[in-house]
Design a protein around this motif. Structure first.
Motif, mmCIF file in Angstrom:
data_model
loop_
_atom_site.group_PDB
_atom_site.id
_atom_site.type_symbol
_atom_site.label_atom_id
_atom_site.label_comp_id
_atom_site.label_asym_id
_atom_site.label_seq_id
_atom_site.Cartn_x
_atom_site.Cartn_y
_atom_site.Cartn_z
ATOM 1 N N ALA A 172 0.839 -1.201 0.000
ATOM 2 C CA ALA A 172 0.000 0.000 0.000
ATOM 3 C C ALA A 172 0.875 1.253 0.000
ATOM 4 O O ALA A 172 1.695 1.454 0.900
ATOM 5 C CB ALA A 172 -0.898 -0.015 1.238
ATOM 6 N N ILE A 181 3.393 2.038 -1.742
ATOM 7 C CA ILE A 181 4.816 1.812 -2.034
ATOM 8 C C ILE A 181 4.928 1.224 -3.433
ATOM 9 O O ILE A 181 4.326 0.193 -3.720
ATOM 10 C CB ILE A 181 5.458 0.857 -0.996
ATOM 11 N N TYR A 182 5.676 1.903 -4.295
ATOM 12 C CA TYR A 182 5.712 1.550 -5.711
ATOM 13 C C TYR A 182 7.104 1.272 -6.226
ATOM 14 O O TYR A 182 8.076 1.890 -5.779
ATOM 15 C CB TYR A 182 5.137 2.706 -6.550
ATOM 16 N N ASP A 197 3.750 7.482 6.892
ATOM 17 C CA ASP A 197 2.869 6.323 7.007
ATOM 18 C C ASP A 197 1.411 6.780 6.982
ATOM 19 O O ASP A 197 0.701 6.746 7.982
ATOM 20 C CB ASP A 197 3.192 5.555 8.295
ATOM 21 N N GLU A 198 0.980 7.185 5.789
ATOM 22 C CA GLU A 198 -0.389 7.668 5.576
ATOM 23 C C GLU A 198 -1.397 6.609 6.026
ATOM 24 O O GLU A 198 -1.227 5.426 5.754
ATOM 25 C CB GLU A 198 -0.635 7.890 4.076
ATOM 26 N N MET A 199 -2.464 7.066 6.648
ATOM 27 C CA MET A 199 -3.545 6.162 7.052
ATOM 28 C C MET A 199 -4.165 5.517 5.812
ATOM 29 O O MET A 199 -4.408 4.320 5.780
ATOM 30 C CB MET A 199 -4.608 6.982 7.809
ATOM 31 N N ARG A 228 3.236 6.373 0.303
ATOM 32 C CA ARG A 228 3.914 6.412 1.602
ATOM 33 C C ARG A 228 5.416 6.640 1.410
ATOM 34 O O ARG A 228 5.995 7.481 2.075
ATOM 35 C CB ARG A 228 3.638 5.097 2.359
ATOM 36 N N GLU A 229 6.036 5.900 0.513
ATOM 37 C CA GLU A 229 7.455 6.159 0.206
ATOM 38 C C GLU A 229 7.476 7.097 -0.985
ATOM 39 O O GLU A 229 6.968 6.758 -2.049
ATOM 40 C CB GLU A 229 8.173 4.830 -0.100
#
Lengths: 450, 450
Positions: free
Chosen positions: A37, A39-40, A141-143, A153-154
């Motif tokens: 989630a 992170i790509y 660390d987005e909800m 997030r990253e």
């Protein structure tokens, strides 16, 4: 690049998890793949654009006299305890314990660390002014991570920090950043409007956000339509000249333009009614002047010309490099796919061979490929054994601004076809002429990078 | 770059924590600053070299036909559970729990993730051969981080992965990597000797490490002195040609050269006694062929030309980019400081003004600075108001291979002084001639980067 040797996994179906167009197209064009989630992985086409944006940011920062460096992704928690932000940051901060039991964190920003570096090495006003920056991966660390790279997030961010003896010098640094950011976004084909904003957890008095207007933007914005007529253009500027930079600041920030956080209905109503606009915007950068907030808390001081030891005046300045890809696509696409601005396109033009395996067509494509490459341009040659329709659809989806189509029928008349992705207009011409046109279009748009 | 506008915090004292010369000089030359055990900031001079090394690696990988991309630093633990390595890795793996309670880790390497990307997108032999690579920050939670960037915890590494239909193709990929690595190290002014090694936790049959000979190396190495006479040089190679690449492999790996892990006393004794050498080496890269270890465990298969579905043959290939800085300094320094090889020097030459404030000296330095810059070269001009002795000591410490010294006495005779950092020899000549010489020295050594 020959497509047969590249890794471009385009998707035919629209992925169901993608709610906005940039996310959909980045997945479909084989630019990114989600690993977790928010992170790509940046697949080759996505990485190519990302690296180009990074290089443009470097070039414009160095042009403004800012000095590149690189801080690590992980930071010791103790630095953040000194500034008092360790607790403030809440659950968005990714906290880590290493094998020795030490508290670490994945940096969401670097005010504390850069202040620590500064106080360890600088003690005299003679070393000022100084602006250090880096472009590094960060983590929040987005909800609810969503919208692909727009709220991951990253994420990859440029953050810069100025150190000045006086408030006046620090405000010049603020203005200098505004100018360099205007240049940066315009090179990327974006109009990013500076808007008065709220400083949030960074703190400080002055702050502007840069917003790209787009229906899918997260922020509601209010502005005088006259701000959209402003262009920095190719004017030259002396970044050391306080008055010149202040004049640009004045020109670009005097007209009403605010996000919902700072919106003032009464002031807005002073704008002539026909110029009042409400829209949505994507935040792609922010500049802050926060004075001595961190330097006082952390003891970053210099001895002034009068011998007195004083805390330095600071600001921080960020550009969301990875989210810019999303913003550019939101601002420039149609129902067939992405339309890259020339300044950031991953390849300068596509070459489509209508009859792979035909000696004449293959030869003409190779010749075009070699001529463009020899000029320092990067073509993407679709040399696969596929139907023309499929090749056109791929080129439209990945959005190269120019395409040269080569087929046996045209070659009989000595011509190829040059097509603009933006307008869809095609023109027949001799192959050499097409090469010349492409070279002309990209003149001055080279990204040298560092 | 003018030194007065740069951030080069050189240290006069030798830091007590640094046990080896590269660590000492990197700290003293203001290239790095430790933020936590084994975690460093790359100050401007250090970052400049790091970026140059990164760009050289990119250029040589792309030249070999390998495709750049970028995977994230954080990975989901589940991928590593699939391969069975989640538990194998032990405490060196930095394990993280995010706010949703999901198990994550800071990637120490990327075999699992790239295999996952491959299996999601590739299903046919027609898409092979394929080699994907990235250069990204990684983390290993070393028990005892030491030797500066040579054994840090957060480190910058190039790791590449080949996917091939057959073992034969995968071994060609192995050879191709060996060739590209030889070119890479030689461009950096390093002799890195391929030595048969042990595969460790990556697994697999074939593996070579590349070692730079240096007294401070961590590995004991045993070799036939004839291997140090081998040079790849400027020969051209067709990376698609299996036989050509295999011949280079043969040439560079047939003579005895092994680390203590694979050392075989009996074989070593076959080397003529006068050519037997025992020394220490720094590992700067490693290549692996591991067949179907990950593709079988994770289901990375393709349909072959015969319609059968088979697991792909893979290998992985790494270059330790951040530790290369340490290795280069270990291999090239003297008691005054670093001596950068021309291929990786952060600035092409230094300009020392012996009398800052003297109109003629200042003017001559500015003219040199502008001429060199106009040629695409990057000089570092020490324009500070300091004593000549201090300026020379700084230049010697930071190790630019060439220095131009400008003073009023020389200028009266129309000359400046060009000094080689390596030999210490100086020569007087007209300023234009010095510019020409510098340009000549760096011809063909430009790093374009991506």
């Amino acid at each position: 690049m020959r497509l047969s040797r590249y890794f471009l996994p385009v998707l035919k179906e629209t992925p169901s998890e993608a709610q906005i167009v940039s996310h959909r197209y980045m997945l479909r064009a084989g630019m990114i793949k989600q690993n977790a989630a928010g992170i790509y992985s940046w697949l080759p086409l996505g990485f190519k654009v990302l690296r180009k944006l990074e290089n443009i940011v470097h070039e414009e920062q160095m042009r403004a006299g800012h000095v590149p460096m690189l801080m690590p992704t992980l930071q010791p928690a103790d630095l953040w305890r000194e500034s008092g932000r360790y607790d403030d940051y809440g659950e968005e901060m990714l906290r880590i314990t290493d094998r020795q039991g030490r508290d670490m964190l994945y940096g969401p920003t670097n005010e504390e660390m850069i202040t620590d570096i500064f106080r360890s090495h600088v003690g005299s006003y003679k070393d000022l002014p100084l602006t250090l920056y880096h472009i590094q991966w960060k983590f929040r660390d987005e909800m609810r991570p969503r919208f692909g790279v727009m709220r991951g997030r990253e994420f990859f961010m440029k953050d810069g920090y100025n150190f000045d003896l006086t408030k006046e010098d620090a405000l010049h640094a603020y203005n200098r950043h505004l100018v360099s950011y205007l240049r940066t976004y315009e090179r990327m084909g974006l109009q990013a409007i500076p808007m008065r904003a709220d400083s949030g957890p960074i703190g400080g008095e002055d702050t502007h956000e840069f917003l790209v207007l787009a229906e899918t933007g997260e922020s509601e914005v209010f502005y005088d339509s006259a701000v959209t007529d402003l262009k920095f253009g190719d004017r030259t500027i002396d970044y050391d000249n306080h008055a010149e930079c202040a004049a640009v600041m004045e020109e670009f920030t005097t007209k009403y333009a605010r996000t919902d956080e700072t919106h003032d209905e009464a002031l807005f109503n002073d704008v002539p009614e026909e110029r009042r606009r409400t829209a949505r915007g994507i935040e792609v950068g922010q500049i802050f002047y926060f004075g001595t907030k961190y330097s006082e808390a952390m003891g970053a001081t210099v001895q002034g010309p009068d011998g007195k030891v004083v805390p330095v005046h600071m600001g921080s300045h960020g550009i969301g490099v990875s989210r810019l890809l999303g913003a550019i696509i939101e601002a420039s696409h149609d129902d067939k796919g992405i339309i890259w601005p020339e300044g950031v396109t991953p390849f300068h033009c596509g070459i489509v061979n209508l009859k792979q395996g035909d000696d004449e067509a293959d030869g003409a494509c190779e010749a075009l490929y070699n001529s463009l490459t020899a000029l320092g341009l990067e073509p993407l040659y679709d040399d696969r054994n596929e139907r023309a329709g499929g090749k056109f659809a791929t080129m439209d989806l990945i959005g190269l601004p120019w395409r040269i189509t080569v087929g046996p029928r045209g070659l009989k008349n000595g011509v190829v076809e040059l097509t603009s992705r933006r307008t869809g207009e095609s023109e027949e011409m001799a192959p050499e002429q097409a090469v010349e046109r492409i070279a002309q279009i990209y003149k001055g748009l080279t990204v040298r990078g560092i």
